[in-house]
Scaffold this active site. Structure first.
Site, PDB file in Angstrom:
ATOM      1  N   TYR A 275       0.857  -1.188   0.000  1.00  0.00           N
ATOM      2  CA  TYR A 275       0.000   0.000   0.000  1.00  0.00           C
ATOM      3  C   TYR A 275       0.893   1.238   0.000  1.00  0.00           C
ATOM      4  O   TYR A 275       1.997   1.201   0.546  1.00  0.00           O
ATOM      5  CB  TYR A 275      -0.882  -0.027   1.258  1.00  0.00           C
TER       6      TYR A 275
ATOM      7  N   ASN B 236     -14.959   3.848   4.466  1.00  0.00           N
ATOM      8  CA  ASN B 236     -15.969   3.516   3.457  1.00  0.00           C
ATOM      9  C   ASN B 236     -17.112   4.525   3.393  1.00  0.00           C
ATOM     10  O   ASN B 236     -17.584   4.860   2.302  1.00  0.00           O
ATOM     11  CB  ASN B 236     -16.498   2.100   3.689  1.00  0.00           C
TER      12      ASN B 236
ATOM     13  N   SER C 139     -19.627  -4.890  -0.993  1.00  0.00           N
ATOM     14  CA  SER C 139     -18.497  -4.511  -0.129  1.00  0.00           C
ATOM     15  C   SER C 139     -18.969  -3.464   0.883  1.00  0.00           C
ATOM     16  O   SER C 139     -20.068  -2.902   0.738  1.00  0.00           O
ATOM     17  CB  SER C 139     -17.375  -3.923  -0.983  1.00  0.00           C
ATOM     18  N   GLY C 140     -18.125  -3.189   1.862  1.00  0.00           N
ATOM     19  CA  GLY C 140     -18.460  -2.137   2.821  1.00  0.00           C
ATOM     20  C   GLY C 140     -18.697  -0.815   2.113  1.00  0.00           C
ATOM     21  O   GLY C 140     -19.684  -0.113   2.369  1.00  0.00           O
TER      22      GLY C 140
ATOM     23  N   ARG D 267     -20.837 -10.510  -7.483  1.00  0.00           N
ATOM     24  CA  ARG D 267     -20.455 -11.830  -8.004  1.00  0.00           C
ATOM     25  C   ARG D 267     -21.480 -12.870  -7.541  1.00  0.00           C
ATOM     26  O   ARG D 267     -21.982 -12.787  -6.414  1.00  0.00           O
ATOM     27  CB  ARG D 267     -19.054 -12.201  -7.502  1.00  0.00           C
TER      28      ARG D 267
ATOM     29  N   ARG E 110     -22.985 -16.408  -6.214  1.00  0.00           N
ATOM     30  CA  ARG E 110     -22.558 -17.273  -5.104  1.00  0.00           C
ATOM     31  C   ARG E 110     -23.761 -18.065  -4.615  1.00  0.00           C
ATOM     32  O   ARG E 110     -24.899 -17.679  -4.910  1.00  0.00           O
ATOM     33  CB  ARG E 110     -22.009 -16.428  -3.942  1.00  0.00           C
TER      34      ARG E 110
ATOM     35  N   TYR F 172     -11.785   3.067  -7.502  1.00  0.00           N
ATOM     36  CA  TYR F 172     -11.276   3.291  -6.137  1.00  0.00           C
ATOM     37  C   TYR F 172     -10.713   2.018  -5.531  1.00  0.00           C
ATOM     38  O   TYR F 172     -10.188   2.026  -4.420  1.00  0.00           O
ATOM     39  CB  TYR F 172     -12.367   3.902  -5.246  1.00  0.00           C
ATOM     40  N   GLY F 173     -10.811   0.896  -6.241  1.00  0.00           N
ATOM     41  CA  GLY F 173     -10.245  -0.353  -5.739  1.00  0.00           C
ATOM     42  C   GLY F 173      -9.931  -1.277  -6.899  1.00  0.00           C
ATOM     43  O   GLY F 173     -10.399  -1.055  -8.022  1.00  0.00           O
TER      44      GLY F 173
ATOM     45  N   LYS G  16     -18.059  -7.907   6.859  1.00  0.00           N
ATOM     46  CA  LYS G  16     -16.928  -7.105   7.354  1.00  0.00           C
ATOM     47  C   LYS G  16     -16.550  -7.611   8.741  1.00  0.00           C
ATOM     48  O   LYS G  16     -17.411  -7.824   9.599  1.00  0.00           O
ATOM     49  CB  LYS G  16     -17.384  -5.640   7.409  1.00  0.00           C
TER      50      LYS G  16
END
Ligand SMILES: NC(=O)c1ccc[n+]([C@@H]2O[C@H](COP(=O)([O-])OP(=O)(O)OC[C@H]3O[C@@H](n4cnc5c(N)ncnc54)[C@H](OP(=O)(O)O)[C@@H]3O)[C@@H](O)[C@H]2O)c1
Length: 367
Positions: free
Chosen positions: A85, A158, A185-186, A207, A209, A276-277, A360
């Site tokens: 990071y 977040n 996600s968060g 995704r 599942r 952002y990710g 989380k």
């Protein structure tokens, strides 16, 4: 954190923990210790993070003593410990960028924070995975005391990321639409809720599942307008549903790779994709034609940079106040989460590094 951390005297109650430096015998009696999740080298978080007793700095006239209440384990924490990071705390370091704590004591010259205040970190590298810390009063910020604790623990990263991405790139009005991937996600769940609070439609890609319907129902209960799996988003059926709302003019990408193609296909010409990710660890796949003929614009967002550039600005304070108000009103709830005690930190770190967990990991601390 770095200067004080380098002076830390660390010792362990646990046989597996490394001793960074042994305290002189006399100091054991007087020194205040706290339990913390510490890493002494960059590497695999499931190996290098140890639970250790560390010395708490002495309170000075300008500092505050904070009892940590809760702190999430985020992908950025994992990447920081891995050493990949951009922020690299000096070692040894305590993990955790964000969290929430309660002020238990303040130095004699501190006027803006008082005992009993609930605080968030005001700097990026406070090291929140510990029971207690002493830091400069400028390194924390008070929030309303009635903000729900677990929601507060995730506001700084977040919550703020979702807020800024919805405010800073495209002027959105009520009834407009946005689209995002990694919607469970968060950050994604914060986007859904803040968009709903602002009257903005959200199209959410996740995704597939086992138990997908349960996850879709959960995201809809947060205010998601439409939810599709990556595969469904490419179907005629999805296209029909998408016609029921305006085409999005803003997209949020936390995945990269092929997932971006699903976002691009839904966008209006002239739209912006904010990345952002990069959870897939794949470079963005952007069809050339979308840039040339549809004027799609690409942007990148980093919350740490925004906080650094906007420290204690009225805009930053207004954002935190608004997020806390939404949290108190139940319009901003935490993502699905599991509370974890210090003893189970290994499990929590491992679960954060697995995919498809939709939960989380939130560390809860001992008072
Ligand atoms: N730039 C910034 O300032 C900023 C701020 C906040 C967050 N972020 C980034 O945003 C992302 C989400 O953070 P978070 O705290 O919200 O994470 P989180 O709650 O831990 O959720 C992780 C998300 O990533 C997805 N994911 C994991 N592995 C994946 C893969 N191989 N391919 C596709 N999706 C995958 C998960 O989906 P599944 O359930 O399908 O596994 C889940 O939606 C991270 O990349 C984080 O670093 C960046």
């Amino acid at each position: 954190m770095s200067a004080s951390m380098s002076k830390l005297f660390l010792f362990s109650r646990f046989s597996s923990i490394q001793h960074f430096q042994t305290l002189p015998k006399r100091a054991y009696a007087t020194c205040v210790q706290t339990k913390a999740l510490v890493y002494n080298e960059y590497g695999d978080p499931s190996k290098v993070v140890k639970c250790a007793e560390i010395k708490v700095d002495d309170l000075t006239s300008q500092s505050v003593r904070v009892q940590m209440l809760a702190a999430p384990i985020n992908p950025a924490d994992i990447n920081t410990i891995q050493g990949v990071y951009p922020l690299k705390p000096d070692l040894p370091a305590v993990g955790g960028f964000e969290g929430v704590g309660k002020v238990v004591e303040v130095g004699k010259d501190v006027t803006d924070i008082k005992p009993g205040d609930i605080v968030l970190p005001a700097i990026n590298t406070l090291g929140t995975w510990r029971n207690e810390l002493v830091c400069s009063s400028h390194h924390v910020m008070s929030i309303p005391h009635d903000t729900p604790i677990v929601t507060a623990a995730g506001i700084k990263v977040n919550g703020c990321t979702a807020y800024r991405m919805l405010h800073d790139y495209v002027l959105l009005s009520k009834g407009d639409s946005i689209i995002q991937n990694a919607s469970n996600s968060g950050a994604g769940q914060a986007v859904i809720q803040i968009a709903a609070a602002l009257g903005i439609n959200s199209i959410n890609i996740i995704r597939d599942r086992p138990g997908i319907q349960e996850l879709k129902n959960h995201l809809k209960s947060l205010g998601a307008t439409l939810v599709f799996t990556e595969e469904e988003a490419r179907t005629e059926e999805a296209r029909k549903h998408l016609q029921s709302i305006p085409k999005p003019k803003l997209a949020f990408n936390a995945v990269g790779g092929k997932s971006v193609i699903n976002l691009i296909k839904c966008l209006q010409p002239g739209s912006t994709i904010v990345t952002y990710g990069g959870m897939s660890r794949q470079p963005l796949m952007i069809p050339t034609a979308s840039l040339i003929f549809n004027d799609i614009k690409l942007a990148g967002y980093w919350m740490s940079r925004w906080h650094e550039q906007n420290k204690q600005s009225p805009e930053a304070q207004q954002m935190i106040q608004q997020l806390c108000t939404w949290a108190k009103q139940g319009q901003l709830r935490p993502p699905q989460y599991s509370e974890v005690s210090f003893q189970d930190y290994h499990l929590a770190i491992e679960r954060t590094m697995e995919g498809f967990t939709s939960s989380k990991q939130i560390l809860r601390f001992e008072s």
